[in-house]
Design an enzyme around this catalytic site. Structure first.
Site, PDB file in Angstrom:
ATOM      1  N   GLN A  53       0.827  -1.201   0.000  1.00  0.00           N
ATOM      2  CA  GLN A  53       0.000   0.000   0.000  1.00  0.00           C
ATOM      3  C   GLN A  53       0.862   1.252   0.000  1.00  0.00           C
ATOM      4  OE1 GLN A  53      -2.232  -0.593   3.656  1.00  0.00           O
ATOM      5  NE2 GLN A  53      -0.383  -1.404   4.578  1.00  0.00           N
ATOM      6  N   ASP A 157       0.303 -12.032   6.625  1.00  0.00           N
ATOM      7  CA  ASP A 157      -1.126 -11.870   6.405  1.00  0.00           C
ATOM      8  C   ASP A 157      -1.870 -12.430   7.615  1.00  0.00           C
ATOM      9  OD1 ASP A 157      -3.496 -11.510   4.366  1.00  0.00           O
ATOM     10  OD2 ASP A 157      -3.736 -13.500   5.254  1.00  0.00           O
ATOM     11  N   ASP A 176      -8.273  -5.081  14.108  1.00  0.00           N
ATOM     12  CA  ASP A 176      -8.211  -3.656  13.755  1.00  0.00           C
ATOM     13  C   ASP A 176      -7.508  -3.497  12.412  1.00  0.00           C
ATOM     14  OD1 ASP A 176      -8.405  -0.892  13.937  1.00  0.00           O
ATOM     15  OD2 ASP A 176      -6.530  -0.703  15.055  1.00  0.00           O
ATOM     16  N   PRO A 184      -5.687  -4.683   1.367  1.00  0.00           N
ATOM     17  CA  PRO A 184      -4.811  -5.698   1.962  1.00  0.00           C
ATOM     18  C   PRO A 184      -5.491  -6.557   3.020  1.00  0.00           C
ATOM     19  CG  PRO A 184      -3.676  -3.590   1.794  1.00  0.00           C
ATOM     20  CD  PRO A 184      -5.113  -3.327   1.444  1.00  0.00           C
TER      21      PRO A 184
END
Length: 297
Positions: A53, A157, A176, A184
């Site tokens: 990102q 991940d 969160d 993602p």
């Protein structure tokens, strides 16, 4: 300063669909209603593209140092404590003795800071897919106790970590991750994720999930989507919400319970909190009628 503008108005200096304009004076964040929220920028701290990102840390005139991921505001130094205290403390206080805590989405490390305020905590495992976000936040947004001896960080991940986890069960899990359903964190917003999470919890456990915007049309799909998934897995799912000033929105959360049947607080509130207190705890669980109707509660 925040301006709300229609798409196409004043975009000639914007290099892409969002982010800093060419003058570096304004940051453009897409608004889910079809326009933009425009922030006056005091200084640009860092722009960085990670494997996952775009990471922008900028100092805004109104909100101070702020984190944007893929053009979406995540946190500001002016009111991050509101969000993180709301996220962490209701779930932590409900569990009779939270010793082992899983944090899915470390980010700035503020959730770690709040969790470690409970003396019962012996171990915290924080999982985040993007190591660079964590490192840049520690460098530019203030150190948090992620290097405490009770904390172990895993850069992976989150869904893969949950799937392959074979360790001791967790007492509390804090989910969160980013609130979009296509970024993602898309692997987290799935039924299989929460089924597996349920399996690695202890006999008595609490889970808190940030539930996205309450009223914005697009993100509201995520809000209802998450609630329906949680209801399929956990016997008790309780929504709550409060206003986050820098988001200009009512933000939602869910507490899901395993082996615990009510929200009775079982711990005193840590002394150094800035926002969350007993009154706030009572207020946030009283949802407005439109939210109750959307959730069918």
């Amino acid at each position: 300063m925040i301006l709300k503008l229609e798409v196409g108005v004043g975009l000639k200096n914007l290099n892409g669909k969002w982010g800093l304009d060419s003058s570096k004076e304004f940051y453009w964040e897409p608004d889910v209603e079809g326009g933009y929220r425009v922030y006056k920028v005091k200084s640009v701290i860092i722009e960085h593209q990670s494997l996952y990102q775009k990471i922008d840390i900028v100092e805004l005139e109104t909100w101070g140092k702020s984190l944007f991921l893929d053009g979406s505001l995540q946190s500001t130094e002016s009111d991050e404590f509101i969000y993180h205290e709301l996220l962490v403390h209701p779930a932590m206080r409900v569990h009779p003795s939270p010793k082992r805590v899983l944090i899915c989405g470390v980010g700035e490390g503020k959730s770690v800071r709040e969790v470690l305020k409970y003396p019962t905590v012996k171990e915290v495992i924080g999982v985040d897919i993007d190591k660079e976000v964590v490192a840049l936040c520690q460098k530019h947004l203030g150190k948090t106790p992620i290097d405490d001896k009770r904390v172990r960080l895993v850069y992976q991940d989150v869904a893969e970590f949950i799937k392959n986890y074979r360790g001791e069960p967790f007492d509390v899990a804090i989910v969160d991750v980013t609130d979009d359903l296509d970024g993602p964190a898309r692997s987290v917003h799935q039924l299989d994720f929460y089924k597996r999470l349920y399996e690695i919890l202890g006999e008595k456990a609490t889970v808190v999930v940030q539930g996205t915007s309450a009223f914005s049309k697009v993100k509201n799909v995520g809000f209802c989507h998450i609630y329906e998934i949680l209801k399929e897995v956990f016997p008790f799912v309780i929504p709550y919400a409060d206003y986050i000033p820098s988001f200009s929105d009512l933000w939602t959360f869910f507490v899901a319970l395993k082996g615990i049947k009510d929200l009775t607080p079982r711990h005193e509130i840590p002394r150094d909190l800035k926002y969350y207190d007993e009154y706030t705890n009572e207020r946030i669980f009283t949802l407005a009628k439109p939210l109750r109707e959307k959730l069918g509660v």
